[in-house]
Scaffold this motif. Structure first.
Motif, PDB file in Angstrom:
ATOM      1  N   UNK A 179       0.808  -1.216   0.000  1.00 38.06           N
ATOM      2  CA  UNK A 179       0.000   0.000   0.000  1.00 38.06           C
ATOM      3  C   UNK A 179       0.843   1.268   0.000  1.00 38.06           C
ATOM      4  N   UNK A 180       1.927   1.267   0.777  1.00 32.00           N
ATOM      5  CA  UNK A 180       2.776   2.464   0.790  1.00 32.00           C
ATOM      6  C   UNK A 180       3.518   2.628  -0.530  1.00 32.00           C
ATOM      7  N   UNK A 181       3.670   1.522  -1.270  1.00 30.86           N
ATOM      8  CA  UNK A 181       4.299   1.621  -2.573  1.00 30.86           C
ATOM      9  C   UNK A 181       3.379   2.204  -3.629  1.00 30.86           C
ATOM     10  N   UNK A 182       2.066   1.951  -3.465  1.00 24.71           N
ATOM     11  CA  UNK A 182       1.085   2.441  -4.434  1.00 24.71           C
ATOM     12  C   UNK A 182       0.595   3.840  -4.069  1.00 24.71           C
ATOM     13  N   UNK A 183       0.325   4.055  -2.767  1.00 26.07           N
ATOM     14  CA  UNK A 183      -0.216   5.340  -2.308  1.00 26.07           C
ATOM     15  C   UNK A 183       0.803   6.038  -1.409  1.00 26.07           C
TER      16      UNK A 183
END
Length: 427
Positions: free
Chosen positions: A305-309
């Protein structure tokens, strides 16, 4: 992980109870791991329920059954009717206010739906309200039970996240009041198109208020005793739950005289069955939680998730959408036990306070209890009203949207949920 997910979904589709869905898919996951002894299964199940805080669950469940049998619930409904019953659309407001009173004692949405609905849905029908509207507001107002303290889901989250249960109880006060206010606003708007209730003169209202308040006073003391005792350091949340059982028994048996000793075996059996279901879910969910940790799912989710957002707001929005979706088909207790160890590290990574995240999780999941296709409160309320799930699903949309609006406020304004707990913890 794919095998675990597929087996879980397949069991859900086949209609297996949620506890068995969790347990069997966890067993499949354990069998897929090399050098993992199956003796871990009973060990983790026992460890999952071996918590002093969880003793509060059977006590609060039993307190709710004693309230219904002892006349406490009926008096709370009557007092709510005295307060707001004279307003246009008054019985809809009574439904919400009565749920707020009831929430301050039991902490369970399903119990709220059954207790309030059995009294108010027939009454609203007699006053000219549509059955689907009556059933919808009953189901929607039941979400206040797990939000306003005391709250069984908050206890479950507190045990899973190792957070102060007293602080989590306090975190639900402002969100619960906001949800109640939002539902009342929708009811007031709907009330402009509903039948006008009989209008009593001011003197009669004052007389009715005094009589209703006197009749419900002992019932209203119950939330004050529970919260006051916890915050005053007199007893723990678990001990407070035991006190609530004693109080409900004494008031129902010796004051209101509606609770008989012959009723106790049946009431105890009913409470034992409900408690056993909850504990079995928790025991199986403990295995699932251990398996998720062993497979490093929290770390993988954080990375994904931190990689996408990159935005904290976007991640919180995705978490809300995910939890709302989960709440539609999974029981709240199971969802909290399974997802707290997975999602809490992500919330901490983006700077969300654990108490704040507890309020977000519980609010999301209890809203899911009122959303189709599998919202439990929808089934109970529609069953009491004798209408189809399709009818109540259409009628509940405005109430669900109002609750989601409050959810977004609670999500993006942390002070709404953490201000009171922080004042308590900083004493």
């Amino acid at each position: 992980m794919t095998l675990i997910g597929l087996s879980f979904i397949l069991l859900l589709i086949l209609g297996a109870p949620i506890a068995f869905c969790i347990g069997i898919s966890s067993l499949i996951g354990l069998l897929s791991l090399e050098h993992t002894p199956l003796l871990l299964l009973p060990h983790m199940m026992f460890q999952g329920v071996d918590s002093f805080a969880l003793l509060a669950v059977p006590f609060f469940v039993f307190a709710g059954t004693l309230m219904n049998a002892g006349g406490i619930t009926r008096r709370l409904v009557s007092f709510a009717q005295v307060l707001v019953g004279h307003i246009r659309g008054g019985l809809a407001l009574v439904n919400v206010v009565a749920s707020m009173f009831f929430a301050g004692i039991t902490g369970a949405a399903v119990a709220d739906t059954a207790a309030i609905g059995s009294v108010l849905i027939p009454a609203m029908n007699e006053e000219g309200y549509d059955l689907d509207y009556s059933a919808a507001i009953t189901a929607a107002s039941s979400t206040l039970g797990p939000i306003i303290p005391p709250s069984i889901p908050m206890i479950i989250y507190g045990v899973s996240a190792e957070q102060s249960i007293a602080a989590l109880f306090l975190a639900g006060i402002i969100p619960g009041l906001l949800v109640g206010a939002a539902l009342m606003a929708v009811a007031l708007y709907g009330g402009s198109r509903k039948k006008q209730l009989p209008d009593h003169c001011a003197a009669e209202r004052r007389k009715g208020f005094g009589r209703g308040f006197k009749d419900a006073l002992l019932a209203l003391f119950m939330p004050a005793i529970i919260l006051g005792g916890i915050l005053g350091g007199i007893f723990t949340p678990t001990e407070a739950a035991a006190v609530s059982v004693l109080y409900a028994f004494v008031i129902g048996r010796f004051v209101y005289r509606e609770l008989t000793l012959k009723q106790l075996p049946a009431l105890m059996l009913e409470s034992v069955v409900v408690t056993a279901v909850i504990m079995f879910i928790i025991a199986n969910a403990a295995i699932f939680g251990w398996l998720m940790a062993a497979l490093e799912m929290p770390q993988k989710l954080v990375t994904a998730l931190t990689g996408v957002f990159s935005s904290r707001w976007a991640i919180l929005l995705m978490l809300n959408l995910f939890l709302l979706f989960v709440g539609t088909f999974m029981e709240t207790t199971a969802s909290l036990i399974i997802l707290t160890p997975v999602l809490l590290p992500l919330a901490s990574r983006i700077g969300v306070d654990p108490i704040h995240f507890g309020a977000i999780m519980v609010l999301n999941l209890v809203i899911g209890l009122t959303t189709p296709p599998l919202g439990v409160c929808l089934f109970i309320s529609s069953g009491i009203a004798g209408i189809s799930l399709e009818r109540i699903s259409r009628a509940i949309v405005p109430f669900v949207l109002a609750a989601i609006a409050v959810l977004l406020l609670v999500t993006y304004i942390p002070a709404l949920s953490v201000w009171i707990p922080h004042l308590y913890l900083q004493r």
